[in-house]
Write a protein that holds these residues in place. Structure first.
Motif: not given
Lengths: 381, 356
Positions: A260-276
């Motif tokens: 259902q989603f096509n955009v993920v906004i991570c509010q810092n770099d560490n979170e982005a790595k975890g999300a990946m």
């Protein structure tokens, strides 16, 4: 015999404890120009003398050297601590800018996230007769008394990064505008979607720690654009600014909002790595050629590299290098001028593709940097 | 009366609470118009096992491992080991620094075999456990005070080991411990092995009996010929090892040692797990299976919050309410009241039968 062993064990651990107390207790070191390499900056913090008396020993060395170099400008810097790469970059920047070559003598105190220690450090700076005091306040309130003392002593105070809310007895504040970062993210996404022909945005947000200034600003900024453009924000949960948090939240998102989603906004770099990591596991493709657009904030060097590699679509900088701006303020004050009371550090927006050359934030046109390996290599932190 | 047998079983309340939390999801999912069993669906996505239940088992692994050690500590010494979260961080740091070697803080290749790093971390955990155990068992310091030392010191030492930075070991081999073996999440397997090993140890060596008897009465146990001090010492040692294993798993999940955040507040979850498992924090008889169910219940609450899309700002409040309800259900006065109620019902129905 066993008792003896127990005692020995206890003693061994206590000794190692004392050693760590040395690192934990904020050590004061008179900065000089010497401590300029990254390792040296944290090394200075961990190897310095441990007790609170360290601040005064720093004073002694400052006093001693001031006799030999009378025309140096004495600057006291009460830093928050050393909790992140970002903070280390901030400290390093100050130690490089306020060096003897640049005409400064820096007294640096790492308050180790202890606001009482920070207040004491500022009082020490007053007693030592610093020319300027720089504070990165650990807490927002409780500053009026000590700032009044600074004013009475005639020492200008410059606040960086975090804010002071219960007093206006400082000359200038230098820091990031988190809301502008959020707005920039929204504006970039709008332009990017237009360039790619994406008409519908369904975004998931991984927030930072609840109540943190960066979280509030970035959330508000992005939401403002999302509301204006009629985007759907499916969910917004906290990842606590950590990789583990980002991973757990994204894992849950991948189940709740599958497809259902096509955009993920991570509010810092560490979170982005975890999300990946979580999206890899769930088999969701992201980045430049992926199904999901992923953006991050902070833009530390390894994560700008990820933008270069096309794993992140964009990264919005939170600039820790306030020291050069503080340097300008001090020069203005030295020449008898009055600096602006609120100064925002310049921040860059990084994108993996060159289809959005610039964006308009708050009526100002700002460039978007297309990241190449050269851009990454030129990053200072 | 088989129903009475079930309700009076020591595992009834912990399992009941777990089911209560899971049922809340069923009602929510049904009210949202999706299948009522949505929460319980387990499937294979991208070659990996996925689903909410898998998430609970996976993310709850660290707390479950901690709960194993904590149960023994609580039982034997009538006190809690509040250092486990910090010890997790220290062990994770040591493990990552060994694995990263000279390439720290940014390593992509392992400088030492994985097993060396893991054993290094576990050795440090054992040392911390031995330190706590020595203070509590041989120096008779109150458990909370004794473990308070490492609660503050271990995390700080971890930061020192990492030179105040996050040490990254971006290597797939290291990532396995917190990732997947085949399609199975490895943390679930690690937790299962730890639980099985400790359960076997307790069963086969009569250690479980010894721990309980020391917890009930230390002096009497000593007079009966048990080495009470050594048993308490061993419990803390085991708790330290459990913390180390949990720490290594937590750092493997993120292939880095974030000493500021790994295991933060986990000691509270571990203690709560023991309490939710129906164990008395006053020591004595213990129920290991209950503690483990308790640990997964805590994770189930977190996962439920995600599933219900509850705003992060209010999540702690909801969590607190759920915990209060669960603890209240297990409180002795409430239990007694339920017993009285069922007894009255039983006598009423008996009277009814007599009248007829």
């Amino acid at each position: 015999m066993k008792k003896l062993l127990a005692m020995a064990l206890a003693l061994a651990m206590t000794l190692s404890l004392a050693a760590c107390g040395g690192g934990g207790g904020g050590a004061a070191s008179s900065g000089g120009g010497a401590a300029s390499s990254g390792a040296a900056s944290s090394g200075a913090a961990s190897s310095g003398a441990a007790s609170s008396g360290a601040a005064s020993s720093g004073a002694a060395s400052t006093g001693g050297s001031s006799a030999s170099s009378g025309d140096l400008i004495h600057v006291g810097f009460a830093q928050v601590g050393h909790e992140s790469d970002w903070r280390t970059a901030s400290t390093k920047s100050a130690q490089e800018v306020f060096s003897a070559e640049n005409g400064y003598e820096l007294s640096f105190v790492d308050a180790d996230n202890d606001s009482a220690k920070q207040l004491e450090a500022v009082r020490n700076f007053i007693q030592q007769g610093m020319d300027y005091i720089i504070i990165d306040p650990i807490v927002e309130t409780g500053w009026d008394a000590v700032l009044t003392e600074c004013e009475e002593a005639g020492i200008p105070v410059i606040v960086i990064d975090r804010t002071i809310t219960d007093s206006d007895k400082y000359d200038a504040w230098v820091g990031s505008d988190f809301k502008v970062e959020g707005l920039a993210c929204g504006e970039w996404l709008k332009a990017y979607a237009a360039a790619k022909g994406i008409t519908e945005i369904n975004a998931l947000v991984i927030e930072g720690s609840t109540g943190a200034g960066a979280t509030i600003g970035r959330t508000d900024g992005f939401k403002e654009i999302a509301d204006r453009e009629g985007w759907t924000i499916l969910d917004s949960q906290t990842g606590d600014f950590t990789e583990a948090g980002g991973q757990e939240v994204m894992e849950s998102y991948c189940q709740s909002y599958k497809g259902q989603f096509n955009v993920v906004i991570c509010q810092n770099d560490n979170e982005a790595k975890g999300a990946m990591t979580a999206m890899d596991t769930a088999g969701v493709s992201y980045g430049v050629d992926g199904d999901v657009i992923i953006v991050s904030f902070d833009a530390n060097k390894p994560y700008v590299q990820m933008v270069c590699d096309g794993k992140l679509n964009a990264n919005f900088e939170c600039n820790p290098l306030a020291a050069p701006t503080v340097d300008e303020i001090i020069k203005t004050l030295e020449s008898g001028g009055t600096p602006e009371t609120e100064i925002y550090v310049t921040e860059s927006w990084f994108a993996a593709e060159d289809n959005v050359p610039s964006i308009t934030v708050n009526g100002q046109e700002q460039p978007v940097v297309h990241v190449t390996q050269d851009v990454v290599d030129a990053r200072p932190y | 009366m088989s129903l009475k047998k079930i309700t009076s079983h020591k595992m009834f309340l912990p399992v009941f609470c777990m089911i209560l939390v899971l049922c809340a999801n069923m009602i929510y999912d049904a009210s949202q118009g999706s299948d009522f069993y949505e929460f319980f669906k387990v499937g294979i996505t991208n070659g990996y096992l996925s689903g909410r239940l898998v998430n609970i088992l996976n993310r709850g692994s660290e707390t479950a491992i901690l709960a194993v050690g904590m149960t023994l500590v609580v039982s034997a010494s009538a006190g809690t080991d509040i250092s486990v979260g910090s010890v997790m961080a220290l062990c994770a740091s040591v493990c990552c620094v060994i694995l990263a070697g000279p390439a720290a803080p940014q390593a992509t290749e392992l400088a030492a075999p994985l097993i060396v790093g893991v054993l290094g971390g576990i050795a440090i955990g054992a040392l911390c456990g031995a330190f706590n155990g020595a203070l509590v068992a041989y120096l008779n310091i109150q458990p909370m005070v004794a473990t308070l030392i490492l609660w503050t010191a271990a995390r700080a030492t971890g930061l020192l080991v990492c030179n105040n930075l996050i040490v990254y070991v971006r290597n797939d081999t290291f990532g396995i411990l917190g990732g997947f073996i085949g399609m199975f999440p490895t943390p679930i397997l690690v937790a299962a092995i730890v639980i099985a090993a400790v359960a076997l140890l307790l069963k086969l060596s009569a250690m479980g009996l010894y721990v309980q008897s020391v917890g009930i009465n230390k002096k009497a146990s000593r007079i009966a010929g048990l080495n009470s001090k050594r048993i308490i010492f061993l419990c803390y040692l085991l708790c330290g090892v459990c913390a180390a294993i949990a720490g290594v798993v937590a750092s493997s999940r993120i292939t880095s040692a974030d000493s500021n955040n790994i295991g933060l507040n986990y000691e509270l979850d571990a203690i709560l797990a023991v309490a939710l498992g129906g164990n008395s924090l006053g020591g004595g008889r213990f129920n290991l299976a209950g503690s483990i169910i308790g640990a997964y219940t805590i994770q189930a609450i977190t996962t439920t919050m995600y599933n219900m899309k509850i705003s992060t700002a209010v999540t702690p409040v909801f969590k607190a309410i759920v915990v209060i309800v669960i603890v209240a259900i297990q409180a002795p006065p409430v239990k007694a009241w339920f017993k009285k109620l069922s007894a009255r019902n039983a006598s009423a129905s008996a009277k009814g039968v007599a009248n007829a």
